[in-house]
Structure formats: structure tokens, C-alpha cells
Design a protein around this motif. Structure first.
Motif, PDB file in Angstrom:
ATOM      1  N   PHE A  37      -0.457  -9.742  -1.968  1.00 54.30           N
ATOM      2  CA  PHE A  37      -1.269  -8.734  -1.462  1.00 54.30           C
ATOM      3  C   PHE A  37      -1.023  -7.415  -0.529  1.00 54.30           C
ATOM      4  O   PHE A  37      -1.565  -6.653  -0.711  1.00 54.30           O
ATOM      5  CB  PHE A  37      -2.454  -9.619  -0.906  1.00 54.30           C
ATOM      6  N   ARG A  38      -0.096  -7.699   0.399  1.00 51.17           N
ATOM      7  CA  ARG A  38       0.599  -6.677   1.102  1.00 51.17           C
ATOM      8  C   ARG A  38       1.159  -5.512  -0.042  1.00 51.17           C
ATOM      9  O   ARG A  38       0.918  -4.426   0.358  1.00 51.17           O
ATOM     10  CB  ARG A  38       1.631  -7.079   1.968  1.00 51.17           C
ATOM     11  N   LYS A  39       1.642  -5.963  -0.780  1.00 53.52           N
ATOM     12  CA  LYS A  39       2.300  -5.004  -1.635  1.00 53.52           C
ATOM     13  C   LYS A  39       1.266  -4.204  -2.641  1.00 53.52           C
ATOM     14  O   LYS A  39       1.205  -3.312  -3.256  1.00 53.52           O
ATOM     15  CB  LYS A  39       3.280  -5.503  -2.807  1.00 53.52           C
ATOM     16  N   LEU A  40       0.176  -4.826  -2.904  1.00 62.17           N
ATOM     17  CA  LEU A  40      -1.130  -4.426  -3.402  1.00 62.17           C
ATOM     18  C   LEU A  40      -1.972  -3.488  -2.888  1.00 62.17           C
ATOM     19  O   LEU A  40      -2.578  -2.719  -3.497  1.00 62.17           O
ATOM     20  CB  LEU A  40      -1.864  -5.368  -4.318  1.00 62.17           C
ATOM     21  N   ASP A  41      -1.829  -3.606  -1.284  1.00 62.50           N
ATOM     22  CA  ASP A  41      -2.658  -2.849  -0.408  1.00 62.50           C
ATOM     23  C   ASP A  41      -2.918  -1.256  -0.701  1.00 62.50           C
ATOM     24  O   ASP A  41      -1.670  -0.878  -0.829  1.00 62.50           O
ATOM     25  CB  ASP A  41      -2.324  -3.470   0.888  1.00 62.50           C
ATOM     26  N   GLY A  42      -3.575  -0.708  -1.004  1.00 61.36           N
ATOM     27  CA  GLY A  42      -3.938   0.662  -1.177  1.00 61.36           C
ATOM     28  C   GLY A  42      -4.062   1.365  -2.517  1.00 61.36           C
ATOM     29  O   GLY A  42      -4.133   2.450  -2.497  1.00 61.36           O
ATOM     30  N   LEU A  43      -3.948   0.307  -3.369  1.00 54.87           N
ATOM     31  CA  LEU A  43      -3.971   0.784  -4.808  1.00 54.87           C
ATOM     32  C   LEU A  43      -5.360   1.037  -5.026  1.00 54.87           C
ATOM     33  O   LEU A  43      -6.335   0.058  -4.758  1.00 54.87           O
ATOM     34  CB  LEU A  43      -3.280  -0.183  -5.811  1.00 54.87           C
ATOM     35  N   THR A  44      -5.719   1.955  -5.853  1.00 53.17           N
ATOM     36  CA  THR A  44      -7.143   1.970  -6.510  1.00 53.17           C
ATOM     37  C   THR A  44      -7.373   1.120  -7.469  1.00 53.17           C
ATOM     38  O   THR A  44      -6.348   0.463  -8.070  1.00 53.17           O
ATOM     39  CB  THR A  44      -7.358   3.475  -7.019  1.00 53.17           C
TER      40      THR A  44
END
Length: 176
Positions: A37-44
């Protein structure tokens, strides 16, 4: 020229002094689950759901896939529960996000599976063999919990590396 000190942790995951194999396996597995989830954070929403050029799958599908991986190895595998090992449609369905499939539902299903996985691993020793049935048809084919946890770690490590590549293609961001 002197390099400035690194201000981040010496090692990611469990505490640096941890040496208990069980604590290390479970600690690193949880670290990878959180790193997803850290790696997905900030994606639209669009970036989460649109297949990444050159990879062919949307990054949200990785969340879906990893939930099925945990289910396959711990519920259908280790416990031999009478559950599906793959979604209807097989492997391709794990890597696809349907237009009417809400992102929140994919995340909730993954988180629910992780909680079930934590309960399963908390109740088993590393040397406890998997139940026969489900994924493993014979005692000889049934690995112990420690082997399954090690497999899950390599699965997460490999897929989070793929997620780094996907994220770099999407917006150039990578990280822990």
C-alpha cells in the motif's frame, strides 16, 4: 568527500536485533503487506485500474492477486479448507479488474484475507505440516508452515519489485 549518514532504518522489516526465525518470517511478511500500500499511495483511481503499458495488468490487480495467493497457500493449502484456490476465470481473473469492481472491494477482500492469514499463521508452528486435501493431495506433497511462509515472502518480494517497475512507468515514483 564524506557521505552524509543515512537517516532511514538500517534494515526494513522486523527490529534489527531480531533473530527468531518465526518472528522474522512473520515480521517481513507483514512489512511486505504494508509496503504494497505504500507503493500504491498517491496513484489516482485511473492509474490503479488501467493496465500498465508494457506489463498488461493494472496495479490494483496485484492487490487482488496477492489476496488469492494468501488464500491459495494458507486456507486451501495449509488448512485444506474447502475453498476455491483461484477465482472463477482462473489466473487471468486474478490479474484483471472489471469495470464494475470497486477499488474499495478489492482492497477490503485483500485485507480480510490477510487477517485470516494472520490467524492461521498465529495458530501454527513453523514445522507443522499442511493438512492433506485441498491443494496438497498427499502427506508427501504437504509442506510445513515455515516453507509456506518462505514461499509467501518470495512471492511478495517478486511482485513488489514488479510494482516498483509499474509505478516507475506510471509516474516515476519508487520507494520502500
Amino acid at each position: 568527500m564524506q557521505t552524509p549518514p543515512d537517516t532511514g532504518p538500517l534494515l526494513a522489516g522486523p527490529p534489527v536485533g531480531e533473530s527468531d526465525p518465526r518472528a522474522l518470517l512473520l515480521g517481513y511478511l507483514d512489512w511486505y503487506r504494508e509496503a504494497l500500500f505504500r507503493k500504491l499511495d498517491g496513484l489516482t483511481e485511473e492509474q490503479l485500474r488501467t493496465p500498465v503499458e508494457g506489463l498488461g495488468w493494472p496495479v490494483l490487480a496485484l492487490v487482488k492477486h496477492l489476496g488469492w495467493v494468501e488464500r491459495r497457500w494458507l486456507r486451501w493449502g495449509f488448512l485444506a479448507e474447502d475453498v476455491l484456490g483461484r477465482p472463477p476465470g482462473g489466473t487471468p481473473a486474478e490479474w484483471r479488474i472489471e469495470p464494475d469492481e470497486p477499488t474499495a472491494d478489492v482492497v477490503a477482500a485483500y485485507r480480510a484475507q490477510v487477517e485470516r492469514s494472520r490467524a492461521i499463521t498465529a495458530a501454527a508452528g513453523l514445522d507443522e505440516p499442511s493438512a492433506v486435501g485441498g491443494r496438497f493431495p498427499t502427506p508427501e506433497a504437504a509442506p510445513p508452515m515455515g516453507r509456506i511462509l518462505f514461499h509467501l515472502l518470495q512471492e511478495y518480494a517478486r511482485h513488489l519489485g514488479q510494482l516498483d517497475a509499474a509505478r516507475q512507468l506510471l509516474d516515476g515514483v519508487t520507494g520502500p
